[in-house]
Enzyme design. Structure first.
Site, mmCIF file in Angstrom:
data_model
loop_
_atom_site.group_PDB
_atom_site.id
_atom_site.type_symbol
_atom_site.label_atom_id
_atom_site.label_comp_id
_atom_site.label_asym_id
_atom_site.label_seq_id
_atom_site.Cartn_x
_atom_site.Cartn_y
_atom_site.Cartn_z
ATOM 1 N N CYS A 128 0.801 -1.226 0.000
ATOM 2 C CA CYS A 128 0.000 0.000 0.000
ATOM 3 C C CYS A 128 0.834 1.277 0.000
ATOM 4 O O CYS A 128 0.279 2.375 -0.055
ATOM 5 C CB CYS A 128 -0.972 -0.004 1.186
ATOM 6 S SG CYS A 128 -2.197 -1.332 1.077
ATOM 7 N N HIS A 270 -3.120 6.567 4.923
ATOM 8 C CA HIS A 270 -3.680 5.323 4.386
ATOM 9 C C HIS A 270 -4.733 4.798 5.361
ATOM 10 O O HIS A 270 -4.516 4.757 6.579
ATOM 11 C CB HIS A 270 -2.592 4.278 4.194
ATOM 12 C CG HIS A 270 -3.137 2.993 3.652
ATOM 13 N ND1 HIS A 270 -3.760 2.919 2.433
ATOM 14 C CD2 HIS A 270 -3.203 1.745 4.186
ATOM 15 C CE1 HIS A 270 -4.166 1.686 2.225
ATOM 16 N NE2 HIS A 270 -3.849 0.953 3.272
ATOM 17 N N ASN A 300 -10.709 0.265 1.717
ATOM 18 C CA ASN A 300 -9.245 0.277 1.657
ATOM 19 C C ASN A 300 -8.831 0.154 0.186
ATOM 20 O O ASN A 300 -8.899 -0.920 -0.391
ATOM 21 C CB ASN A 300 -8.705 -0.889 2.485
ATOM 22 C CG ASN A 300 -7.211 -1.072 2.353
ATOM 23 O OD1 ASN A 300 -6.517 -0.287 1.706
ATOM 24 N ND2 ASN A 300 -6.696 -2.123 2.980
#
Length: 342
Positions: A128, A270, A300
């Site tokens: 990520c 994030h 997400n």
């Protein structure tokens, strides 16, 4: 130590000059996702379990015929148009994503073929944190004089790695973090700027935790077999690792730059779940009014998360406004980037 401010001002900087994002048109609510899991597995799950556990009410998912490169290309075209550039004005194209179209070749070439560019093309992947790592890679190449202008894109389709038919409660738990996923794309143009730009970058890596979560198929360890194509990772275990790592990278950034939370117009973080975001605020002291909250409606979005958030606030930024990027990625890595709008 004496600092020559005139010399410092003459040092070139790379900055973000255009931003875009792309969301698939199909919305999948947590209620419908839970119904799909229940129907496919036969498991009896508590009412609204997914939404209550994650705080995610919906997410976007790609349709048949849409891929990671599809979302990246759409975002790229918008970013180039906003910058007033053509694909041939780009010297470097970086596809930076946890998702890719194929194992080989680099997905950057697929995006480039769609755009029609002739730029140097390569992939950067780091879970990520991929998109922020891609921006940092492009920044470094601009400052090294290798390129004048770079396009960094991401296309994330983690919804394709979700297990919809777990064989039982254990398999459900093992892949539960995957039920947070939503799909998205993002793109930024980077160029040299006379003022502002990316003024600070820091990273911290704890690779001993690489087994905590991921998609373990497709490489030389598990080259074939459907079982390894699903995301696995216990959300509680992932959260425990990040809490154990702590806030040191953020503390270093603040000491080094002399900036406090109020010096940032926005803080992009994030986001995995709502409870995890609330825990992040509790641990760091980041003011809630500085956050750009996307997880309840979009889930997400892996490395596209920060790009989507930046696109949402970019038009409201004024010259001199600072934005802090905080990336959290499996592996495990944490990354900060301070960007000042020129």
């Amino acid at each position: 130590m004496h600092i020559d401010h005139a010399a410092r001002a003459s040092v070139p900087r790379a900055g973000i000059t255009a931003v875009a994002s792309c969301l698939p048109g199909t919305e999948l609510t947590s209620r419908h996702l839970q119904e799909r899991i229940t129907e496919a597995s036969g498991l009896r799950l508590p009412v609204r379990m997914l939404e209550r556990a994650t705080g995610i009410s919906s997410r976007r998912v790609v349709a048949d015929g849409e891929y990671a490169s599809t979302l990246a290309t759409r975002a790229a075209r918008t970013a180039l148009a906003r910058a007033g550039l053509s694909p041939y004005d780009i010297d470097l194209l970086v596809f930076a994503s946890a998702t890719r179209d194929v194992v080989e070749p680099a997905t950057a070439h697929i995006v480039q073929a769609e755009l029609g560019s002739r730029a140097h093309a390569l992939d950067v992947t780091n879970a990520c944190n991929s998109f922020v790592n891609g921006i940092d890679t492009a920044r470094a190449m601009i400052l090294a004089g290798r390129v004048r202008r770079a396009l960094v894109v991401t296309g994330e389709t983690p919804s394709r790695a979700v297990r919809h038919a777990p064989s039982g409660p254990e398999q459900l738990r093992d892949g539960f973090a995957g039920y947070t996923f939503g799909d998205a794309g993002a793109a930024v143009v980077l160029e040299t700027v006379d003022r502002g730009g990316i003024v600070d970058v820091d990273t911290e890596t704890h690779s001993e935790h690489w087994r905590v979560g991921g998609i373990f198929g497709g490489g030389s360890r598990h080259p074939r077999g459907d079982e390894h194509t699903y995301f696995r990772g216990d959300g509680a275990e992932l959260r425990e690792v990040f809490e154990k790592v702590g806030t040191s990278v953020l503390d270093r950034m603040r000491r080094r730059t002399g900036l406090g939370w109020d010096d940032f117009r926005h803080i992009l973080v994030h986001q995995v779940t709502v409870p995890y975001l609330e825990r992040f605020v509790e641990l760091t002291g980041v003011p809630r009014d500085r956050l750009v909250v996307t997880v309840p409606e979009l889930g997400n979005m892996a490395s596209a998360t920060l790009g989507v958030q930046l696109d949402r606030v970019h038009d409201g930024l004024r010259p001199g406004d600072r934005v802090l990027f905080v990336g959290l990625g499996g592996g495990v890595s944490i990354m900060t980037m301070v960007w000042e709008k020129a």
